[in-house]
Motif scaffolding. Structure first.
Motif, PDB file in Angstrom:
ATOM      1  N   GLN A 280       0.826  -1.208   0.000  1.00 44.52           N
ATOM      2  CA  GLN A 280       0.000   0.000   0.000  1.00 44.52           C
ATOM      3  C   GLN A 280       0.857   1.252   0.000  1.00 44.52           C
ATOM      4  O   GLN A 280       0.532   2.255  -0.648  1.00 44.52           O
ATOM      5  CB  GLN A 280      -0.938   0.013   1.214  1.00 44.52           C
ATOM      6  N   LEU A 281       1.992   1.206   0.740  1.00 45.62           N
ATOM      7  CA  LEU A 281       2.907   2.343   0.773  1.00 45.62           C
ATOM      8  C   LEU A 281       3.479   2.598  -0.615  1.00 45.62           C
ATOM      9  O   LEU A 281       3.605   3.748  -1.048  1.00 45.62           O
ATOM     10  CB  LEU A 281       4.032   2.071   1.780  1.00 45.62           C
TER      11      LEU A 281
ATOM     12  N   ARG B  18       2.020   1.845  -3.451  1.00 48.30           N
ATOM     13  CA  ARG B  18       0.940   2.397  -4.287  1.00 48.30           C
ATOM     14  C   ARG B  18       0.705   3.876  -3.978  1.00 48.30           C
ATOM     15  O   ARG B  18       0.439   4.673  -4.884  1.00 48.30           O
ATOM     16  CB  ARG B  18      -0.344   1.591  -4.082  1.00 48.30           C
ATOM     17  N   ASN B  19       0.795   4.240  -2.699  1.00 52.41           N
ATOM     18  CA  ASN B  19       0.596   5.647  -2.327  1.00 52.41           C
ATOM     19  C   ASN B  19       1.673   6.533  -2.938  1.00 52.41           C
ATOM     20  O   ASN B  19       1.390   7.639  -3.426  1.00 52.41           O
ATOM     21  CB  ASN B  19       0.599   5.798  -0.812  1.00 52.41           C
ATOM     22  N   LEU B  20       2.911   6.063  -2.921  1.00 52.23           N
ATOM     23  CA  LEU B  20       3.999   6.845  -3.512  1.00 52.23           C
ATOM     24  C   LEU B  20       3.847   6.931  -5.028  1.00 52.23           C
ATOM     25  O   LEU B  20       4.206   7.947  -5.639  1.00 52.23           O
ATOM     26  CB  LEU B  20       5.351   6.242  -3.139  1.00 52.23           C
ATOM     27  N   GLU B  21       3.309   5.875  -5.630  1.00 55.88           N
ATOM     28  CA  GLU B  21       3.047   5.936  -7.071  1.00 55.88           C
ATOM     29  C   GLU B  21       2.022   7.019  -7.382  1.00 55.88           C
ATOM     30  O   GLU B  21       2.128   7.731  -8.378  1.00 55.88           O
ATOM     31  CB  GLU B  21       2.551   4.580  -7.570  1.00 55.88           C
ATOM     32  N   LYS B  22       1.010   7.143  -6.510  1.00 56.15           N
ATOM     33  CA  LYS B  22       0.000   8.185  -6.704  1.00 56.15           C
ATOM     34  C   LYS B  22       0.616   9.578  -6.581  1.00 56.15           C
ATOM     35  O   LYS B  22       0.082  10.545  -7.129  1.00 56.15           O
ATOM     36  CB  LYS B  22      -1.122   8.023  -5.676  1.00 56.15           C
ATOM     37  N   LEU B  23       1.721   9.681  -5.846  1.00 57.59           N
ATOM     38  CA  LEU B  23       2.394  10.971  -5.679  1.00 57.59           C
ATOM     39  C   LEU B  23       3.398  11.247  -6.790  1.00 57.59           C
ATOM     40  O   LEU B  23       4.103  12.259  -6.752  1.00 57.59           O
ATOM     41  CB  LEU B  23       3.096  11.021  -4.319  1.00 57.59           C
TER      42      LEU B  23
ATOM     43  N   LYS C 288       4.213  17.801  -2.101  1.00 60.61           N
ATOM     44  CA  LYS C 288       2.953  18.517  -1.865  1.00 60.61           C
ATOM     45  C   LYS C 288       3.020  19.928  -2.446  1.00 60.61           C
ATOM     46  O   LYS C 288       2.087  20.365  -3.140  1.00 60.61           O
ATOM     47  CB  LYS C 288       2.679  18.577  -0.370  1.00 60.61           C
TER      48      LYS C 288
END
Length: 256
Positions: A8-9, A11-16, A87
């Motif tokens: 999941q971590l 995947r989250n970084l991929e979204k970023l 961000k």
């Protein structure tokens, strides 16, 4: 293998904005503190042939530091700083993109008065936009208390400024919402629940007519939810006439 530790971590970084291998390499380096390319490869299973190029890209982005030597060591920049940088870049990019999009103004021969929306976010966003523009009258039909609750705050405000007519299929299911509802008859409910077109069953969840000029109908079609927006006064007028007919005595029961 690293991908089994916390997918999941990754995947989250991929979204970023990171690639899968960049995400694995950065997270692996965060966990190791300092490491060689070989150590990162062995922990994360990022292909050895690609690891040096990936670390070079991460260094260029400012996500890690390099200590030259034999072997060369890499150290991850603090996650708080990296995420803060991502961000800031994202917000600046979003603002700049919005400004550029708002500047676009192409004259088109005609604009379709009918649109179909197939994402939940898009459907809810369009309803929020329509609610913000209501001036005089709002007619709503709902068969889903959960969906209607999404707009409770806006509807409470509109209750004070316009004519708000709210129709539901089962009064008892809507008791938790602070509105006066009108309940359609069992016959009309059965009609709405048995719409089949070319083998696909349609169930109306939500319908709204704003000021008699614009409408949106939200329904499930098979296993998916979609909405149809109509901004054509004559069609909206006919839709309003249908609901006026439904509101006549014998067709509805009034709550409270």
């Amino acid at each position: 293998m690293f991908s089994q530790i916390n997918p999941q971590l990754i995947r989250n970084l991929e979204k970023l904005g990171l690639t899968e291998n960049e995400a694995k390499a950065y997270v692996g380096l965060v966990s190791l503190r300092e490491a060689t390319a070989r150590e990162i490869h062995e922990l994360t299973n990022v292909p050895r042939a690609k690891i040096y190029e990936i670390l070079k890209v991460l260094a260029k982005k400012g996500y890690l530091e390099v200590r030259q030597g034999s072997p060369t060591y890499f150290r991850a920049v603090e996650p708080k700083q990296v995420i803060g940088k991502i961000k800031d870049e994202f917000i600046n990019c979003a603002i700049e993109t919005l400004d550029q999009l708002n500047e676009l103004s192409y004259e088109l021969p005609r604009t379709s008065p009918v649109w179909c929306i197939q994402s939940d976010w898009g459907i809810k966003n369009r309803i929020h936009e329509m609610l913000a523009g209501v001036k005089e009258e709002l007619i709503i039909f709902s068969s889903s208390p959960e969906f209607l609750k999404e707009f409770e705050a806006e509807l409470k405000k509109l209750e004070k400024t316009c004519s708000l007519i709210m129709i539901v299929n089962e009064l008892d299911r809507f008791r938790s919402l602070p509105f006066e509802f009108r309940e359609i008859t069992k016959e009309f409910t059965e009609f709405l629940n048995n719409i089949v077109i070319e083998g696909v069953r349609y169930n109306e969840e939500f319908f709204m007519i704003s000021d008699g000029k614009e409408s949106i109908g939200v329904h499930s079609a098979g296993n998916k939810r979609e909405a149809v927006v109509i901004k054509l006064p004559i069609v909206c007028y006919m839709q309003r006439m249908i609901y006026n007919r439904v509101l006549e005595p014998g067709y509805v029961k009034k709550d409270r």
